[in-house]
Structures are given as C-alpha cells and as structure tokens.
Design a protein around this motif. Sequence first.
Motif, PDB file in Angstrom:
ATOM      1  N   SER A  12      97.982  96.799  10.189  1.00 18.65           N
ATOM      2  CA  SER A  12      98.347  95.708   9.273  1.00 18.65           C
ATOM      3  C   SER A  12      97.528  94.445   9.498  1.00 18.65           C
ATOM      4  O   SER A  12      97.548  93.538   8.662  1.00 18.65           O
ATOM      5  CB  SER A  12      99.836  95.386   9.407  1.00 18.65           C
ATOM      6  OG  SER A  12     100.129  94.816  10.665  1.00 18.65           O
TER       7      SER A  12
ATOM      8  N   THR B 144     113.616  98.912  18.368  1.00 21.09           N
ATOM      9  CA  THR B 144     113.309  98.356  17.049  1.00 21.09           C
ATOM     10  C   THR B 144     113.108  99.473  16.036  1.00 21.09           C
ATOM     11  O   THR B 144     113.535  99.366  14.874  1.00 21.09           O
ATOM     12  CB  THR B 144     112.048  97.476  17.112  1.00 21.09           C
ATOM     13  OG1 THR B 144     112.247  96.436  18.064  1.00 21.09           O
ATOM     14  CG2 THR B 144     111.745  96.858  15.752  1.00 21.09           C
TER      15      THR B 144
ATOM     16  N   GLU C 191     101.515  98.506  13.090  1.00 15.50           N
ATOM     17  CA  GLU C 191     101.352  97.105  13.481  1.00 15.50           C
ATOM     18  C   GLU C 191      99.876  96.762  13.654  1.00 15.50           C
ATOM     19  O   GLU C 191      99.418  95.694  13.229  1.00 15.50           O
ATOM     20  CB  GLU C 191     102.109  96.840  14.786  1.00 15.50           C
ATOM     21  CG  GLU C 191     103.608  96.724  14.633  1.00 15.50           C
ATOM     22  CD  GLU C 191     104.283  96.273  15.911  1.00 15.50           C
ATOM     23  OE1 GLU C 191     105.298  95.574  15.828  1.00 15.50           O
ATOM     24  OE2 GLU C 191     103.801  96.650  17.012  1.00 15.50           O
TER      25      GLU C 191
ATOM     26  N   HIS D  67     110.170  92.462   7.380  1.00 15.89           N
ATOM     27  CA  HIS D  67     109.041  93.318   7.766  1.00 15.89           C
ATOM     28  C   HIS D  67     108.553  94.175   6.608  1.00 15.89           C
ATOM     29  O   HIS D  67     107.376  94.555   6.565  1.00 15.89           O
ATOM     30  CB  HIS D  67     109.455  94.228   8.932  1.00 15.89           C
ATOM     31  CG  HIS D  67     110.725  94.969   8.666  1.00 15.89           C
ATOM     32  ND1 HIS D  67     111.973  94.402   8.814  1.00 15.89           N
ATOM     33  CD2 HIS D  67     110.952  96.243   8.245  1.00 15.89           C
ATOM     34  CE1 HIS D  67     112.909  95.280   8.504  1.00 15.89           C
ATOM     35  NE2 HIS D  67     112.311  96.401   8.147  1.00 15.89           N
ATOM     36  N   ARG D  68     109.436  94.504   5.666  1.00 14.75           N
ATOM     37  CA  ARG D  68     109.036  95.328   4.525  1.00 14.75           C
ATOM     38  C   ARG D  68     108.271  94.512   3.492  1.00 14.75           C
ATOM     39  O   ARG D  68     107.562  95.097   2.650  1.00 14.75           O
ATOM     40  CB  ARG D  68     110.259  95.958   3.856  1.00 14.75           C
ATOM     41  CG  ARG D  68     111.002  96.962   4.706  1.00 14.75           C
ATOM     42  CD  ARG D  68     112.101  97.654   3.894  1.00 14.75           C
ATOM     43  NE  ARG D  68     111.530  98.572   2.926  1.00 14.75           N
ATOM     44  CZ  ARG D  68     111.335  99.883   3.129  1.00 14.75           C
ATOM     45  NH1 ARG D  68     111.666 100.424   4.305  1.00 14.75           N
ATOM     46  NH2 ARG D  68     110.822 100.650   2.212  1.00 14.75           N
TER      47      ARG D  68
ATOM     48  N   PRO E 208     106.510  90.786   3.842  1.00 15.22           N
ATOM     49  CA  PRO E 208     106.238  89.456   4.400  1.00 15.22           C
ATOM     50  C   PRO E 208     105.518  88.511   3.447  1.00 15.22           C
ATOM     51  O   PRO E 208     105.351  87.334   3.770  1.00 15.22           O
ATOM     52  CB  PRO E 208     105.357  89.777   5.617  1.00 15.22           C
ATOM     53  CG  PRO E 208     104.647  91.046   5.238  1.00 15.22           C
ATOM     54  CD  PRO E 208     105.633  91.821   4.416  1.00 15.22           C
TER      55      PRO E 208
ATOM     56  N   ALA F 227     107.995  99.153   8.995  1.00 22.06           N
ATOM     57  CA  ALA F 227     108.343  98.340  10.161  1.00 22.06           C
ATOM     58  C   ALA F 227     107.129  97.542  10.631  1.00 22.06           C
ATOM     59  O   ALA F 227     107.266  96.446  11.185  1.00 22.06           O
ATOM     60  CB  ALA F 227     108.866  99.219  11.298  1.00 22.06           C
ATOM     61  N   GLY F 228     105.935  98.103  10.425  1.00 25.20           N
ATOM     62  CA  GLY F 228     104.698  97.409  10.754  1.00 25.20           C
ATOM     63  C   GLY F 228     104.059  96.723   9.563  1.00 25.20           C
ATOM     64  O   GLY F 228     102.905  96.322   9.628  1.00 25.20           O
ATOM     65  N   SER F 229     104.818  96.608   8.439  1.00 30.02           N
ATOM     66  CA  SER F 229     104.340  95.946   7.215  1.00 30.02           C
ATOM     67  C   SER F 229     103.110  96.630   6.626  1.00 30.02           C
ATOM     68  O   SER F 229     102.141  95.977   6.205  1.00 30.02           O
ATOM     69  CB  SER F 229     104.056  94.462   7.478  1.00 30.02           C
ATOM     70  OG  SER F 229     105.221  93.798   7.933  1.00 30.02           O
TER      71      SER F 229
ATOM     72  N   ARG G 192     115.183  99.859  12.536  1.00 32.75           N
ATOM     73  CA  ARG G 192     114.541  99.970  11.223  1.00 32.75           C
ATOM     74  C   ARG G 192     114.925 101.266  10.516  1.00 32.75           C
ATOM     75  O   ARG G 192     115.084 101.299   9.301  1.00 32.75           O
ATOM     76  CB  ARG G 192     113.021  99.908  11.370  1.00 32.75           C
ATOM     77  CG  ARG G 192     112.506  98.617  11.977  1.00 32.75           C
ATOM     78  CD  ARG G 192     112.654  97.447  11.016  1.00 32.75           C
ATOM     79  NE  ARG G 192     112.212  96.204  11.644  1.00 32.75           N
ATOM     80  CZ  ARG G 192     113.015  95.246  12.082  1.00 32.75           C
ATOM     81  NH1 ARG G 192     114.341  95.371  11.938  1.00 32.75           N
ATOM     82  NH2 ARG G 192     112.546  94.147  12.621  1.00 32.75           N
TER      83      ARG G 192
END
Length: 624
Positions: free
Chosen positions: A359, A334, A356, A29-30, A32, A497-499, A338
Amino acid sequence: MCGIFGWVLGPAKHQDRDTLIKLTDLMLHRGPDGSGYRLYETAERYQIGFGHRRLSIIDIGGGAQPMATEDGRFSLVFNGEIYNYLELRKQLVSLGHHFRTDSDTEVLIEAYRAWQLDSVRRLRGMFAFALWDDAEQRLVLARDAFGKKPLFLAEAQGAVLFGSEIEPLVQFPGFSRALDSDALGHYLLNRYVPGPSTFFQSVKKLQPGHCAVWQNGMLKSTRYYTPPFATTVPDVKEFNDAIRLFEGAFDEAVRIRMRSDAPYGAYLSGGIDSSAVVATMVKHSTEPVRTFSVGFREAGYSELDHARVIAGQFGTIHNDLIVEPGAFMDHWSTAILRRGAPVSEASDIPIFMLSEMASRSVKMVLTGEGADELMGGYPKYRAERWIGLYQWLIPHLLHERLIRPLVRSLPYGMRRAKIVALAAGERDLANRMRVWFGGLSVGESEAMLGRLLSATPPDLFPYSSQIGSSLRRMLFFDQTSWLPDNLLERGDRMMMAGSIEGRMPFMDTVLAGVVARFPDDFLTGGKGGKRVLRAAMDKILPSEIIRRKKIGFRVPIEEWFRGPYREFLRDMLVSETSCVAQMVSGDRLRQLVTEHLDARQNHERLLWSFVNLEIFLRAFKVAS
C-alpha cells in the motif's frame, strides 16, 4: 473499493449521525481516502443510515459516496468494482441515461434504474452494495456472484444492520454478542464457519450470488447466481479448443481488472497461477508491472526464489517481504479483529503484512486466488475421482475397524497421506468435504465439546449431489463454501486491513462459464492438475514454474509452535485464563498440545484453530 455500514431502524430506535460516523469509521483501514454519511427517513418513519469509507481507485475526484441521483430517487453505498462498467455505461447511454461522473458507482445506480433487480446479473465484478429506492420505499442489498466482497446482516423486529465487517455491527448500541454454539461445532468440523452463519447468533452473511430486499419491515433474500459447474454439460471435445477458449476468456478477465485511475501491481508467489496473471498483465501494460512477494527464512516454506525468476523474466519492479515470528505475532490479533472470526489459515497474516507493504506504492493488486478451485489444481480433486472405486472394493466395516485405526497411528510426517486415507473411507459427502480440510470428525468434535452436534451444514446448497461427477461436485463445493467463507474472505479482509484492493481474474463469471464446458480430464488430467492452464502457459512461463510440484502458501506454524510460540501456545490453551479450555475437553486439549510439542504428532492445524478461537473470544468479548 471501500467499507460500507448502515441500518434500517424503526421509529423508536433512531440513532444520531455521530453513531453512524463512529461505527463506520471503525473501518478506516478499508477506506482511508474519504468518507460519507447520510440519514434518510422513509414514509413510515423508518430511519435509513448509510456510512461509507473510500479507497479511491476509479474516478478519484468524482466517485464520492453515499451517491444520490439528481432526482433524489436513488441513493447508494457500494464496496467493490464493476469491471465491465465502461461497456454498461455505453449501453445505458444508448438507452437515454445521463451521467455526471466517470465512476462505476453511478453506472451501478443507472443499471438498477434501467433493469431493477435483474441488473445484478449484468455486473461483471466484485461488489456488495446497499441501494435505497425512495419511490418504491425499499432497500436493496446485494453481494457478488462468488462472494469476493462481504456483506454481514443483523435483523431483529423489522430493523436491519448491514456492513462490510462484523465489528461495526457488534459495536452497535444494545447489540447482543451471544455465541452461536452451532457455529462453534461447525468451526471444529470445517476450520471455518460456513455461511450464512457466523460466530454471533445475531449476525449472518448475505450469501454469495444473493440479493436481499427490505420493504415494509420485511427482509427477503433470493439467489440470482449459481456457479456453472452445477448446470453446464461439458461440450468442448478438443483439448486445443479448450486452450483457445481459456486463453481468450482469461486474457479479457485480466485486462478489464487492470482498469484503474490509481497505481496498481500484482501479488506474485512464483506458482503458475500468479505467474499467469503477471504474464498477462505485462502484455497489456505500457509500464513495468509492480510485483510483491512474501516468504520465510525457514527452509521449505518460501517461494521467493521462484517469484524472482518470474519477476526477472517479465521485467517487473519487484518487492520481497520476509516474515519473522515476532512481526507475525504483532499482526495476529489485528487480523482476527478485521476478519471478525478466528483466522482459518495461517497464511492470512503474511498477506496482511504484504498488503501493508504494497500500500506504500500501489492501491490495487491482481492475485491468483481461485485458480485451483476453478481449474482443478488440488491433489484432492484427483484423489476424489478414485474414492468411489475404493469404497466399492473396501467394505465400510473393514475401513472403520482396520484401516482407520491404522491410519490414525501413522507418524506426524505423513499428514497428507492420513487425510487422503481418512477421506477415502468417508461415505457421507458433507463429512468427506470436511475431512479434506483437516478438521475434526463429527465424533471427535462431539467428544471435544462433550455434547451432540448439529452437524447439518447451515446451507445445503454447496453439497448438491445432483452434479454430474465427483470432481464437479467437489469443485462446486469449493466455489460455494470453501472460497467465499475462507479463501476469498481472507483475500478481502487481509488485503483491506492493509488498505489494498485485491482483484482476482480467475474468479470471473465469464471465465467460469467457459471452464465449466471442459470435460473432467481437461482439468485434472496430467501431472499436477490444471491441465488447460498449464498448456496455455507452456510457451510463456519457464518450464521450472510450469512443472514444479505444488507447494501452496504455507507458514512454519508447526515449527513456531515448538519454538518461539511454545509458551504462547500453552498460555492460550492450557492455562487457567484460557476461554477455550473451559468450552472443550481440557484433557483432550492438553493431549493435543503435549503430542505436538513432543513431536509425536503434527497437530498444527487443530492447534492453530484453537489458538485463533481463543484470541477471537478475548478480542470480541463473546458471550458464551
């Protein structure tokens, strides 16, 4: 912006590449967008492992890691951004250095080649990195000045594990998951675990503004940065000069954080901090800025209307997210995984959810984090200036025997007034800092745990008493403990966590040096604090934003615990399967739950802390 993981292992403990890949990829997630893994062997047959997950923002085609120099001397894994990398690159070229890429990663390597350990003092950014110097046979680990980027360490018998998150460390073969019982006590006192401690005995944080060097089987850490509120004597006499100095430094802090080869935007709450960031971004952008806001349906908890005012004024491409209790619950466990710890603030989870959403259209956002702790925005800063007078007028015995019991009996709707009154009577600086955050007192924590506590903070640096004023002592504490161990930790872990990468202009070292020159009245004077910031924005932002009462980003946990989360709360804390109920006083825990559910008291902060502790213990299978 990335996730890094690695190790230094003795000859008998070498691991294979598959283990390095598996543990690094727990942080997909960090990063992708790409990955890299490399194993090295030192002259003494120690094994160096470097793993990297990449979120591509600068030099998308050329910044892959681990990055090694052509001569083979240096190898690097790096998480973060060096905002002044263009200026450093120009300086290094003038010194004869050559570059193969346009990345800030290569600038970091060449800066180390030029200036060795002193190079970190020249970096204006957020970072955590591991650099292997083959010629010197040493590993250099470093973390940025304010601790915006994390670096966790586990050290034993000459071996070292390091990573951006805790999960890869605790998943390492043979790793002990033993609970640090002292950390549990500090969690009850602070509602977060102050660094360098974590909940795991074997895992520590590299503290903000520190470098650590591993060489010949030994790891030694040193501080390279101290926030300027501890060392700077205020010398700006005229308020208009303060406004001018702030405007110049803030404008530059925002501008250099807009350097990106990927789409970016901003998180907009509608408060003065994020609104100031957006207003400055618009000035430097040739395209409409994308903005993102999060709120709730419950009355009194949402700032979406204020965010829409700013979005409309500055013509941003605006996006809203309404958080429902069910979706919040779906993200809760989650978020704890994280973070590698209980989530201290309920607002972590909406930020995770917003990240999320964001992103899908951007890879990086600017935020207003750190403004209150730099510019003097919290009401506690103004109250702290009068506590000395209160303690001079009210003897300690009178406060303890009369005022404290009276305050404790106040109805739950007066939570803030209770905190102010309790803090006013606390003469110990460390304990008073804890009271402001709404944790338990030392006596209450000991009663809850049924044992005496080691209440001495794991790091005394944030509690310096040699700083000039009570306000500056509190600002210094927040900048060295509350921010890195709570709010900035939230900013990193929940956004990643949400990139999404989060950049924070108020957490700029040059800006911090400028603001430290302002006298106390320029910070907290006037209604609402942040006097200089408000004055600087007075002709830019609507008056309703400048002058409205500070709300803060609150989640309706008080209501949700009494409503949709009622049975969940009981299951977590008073059921036979509760781990927390076996670690603390079950009677006291049941009392807290009952008083809150019956609306006799508002224990939302304590109950939130205990529920998160329960989820954490279950998720990580911590050995007590």
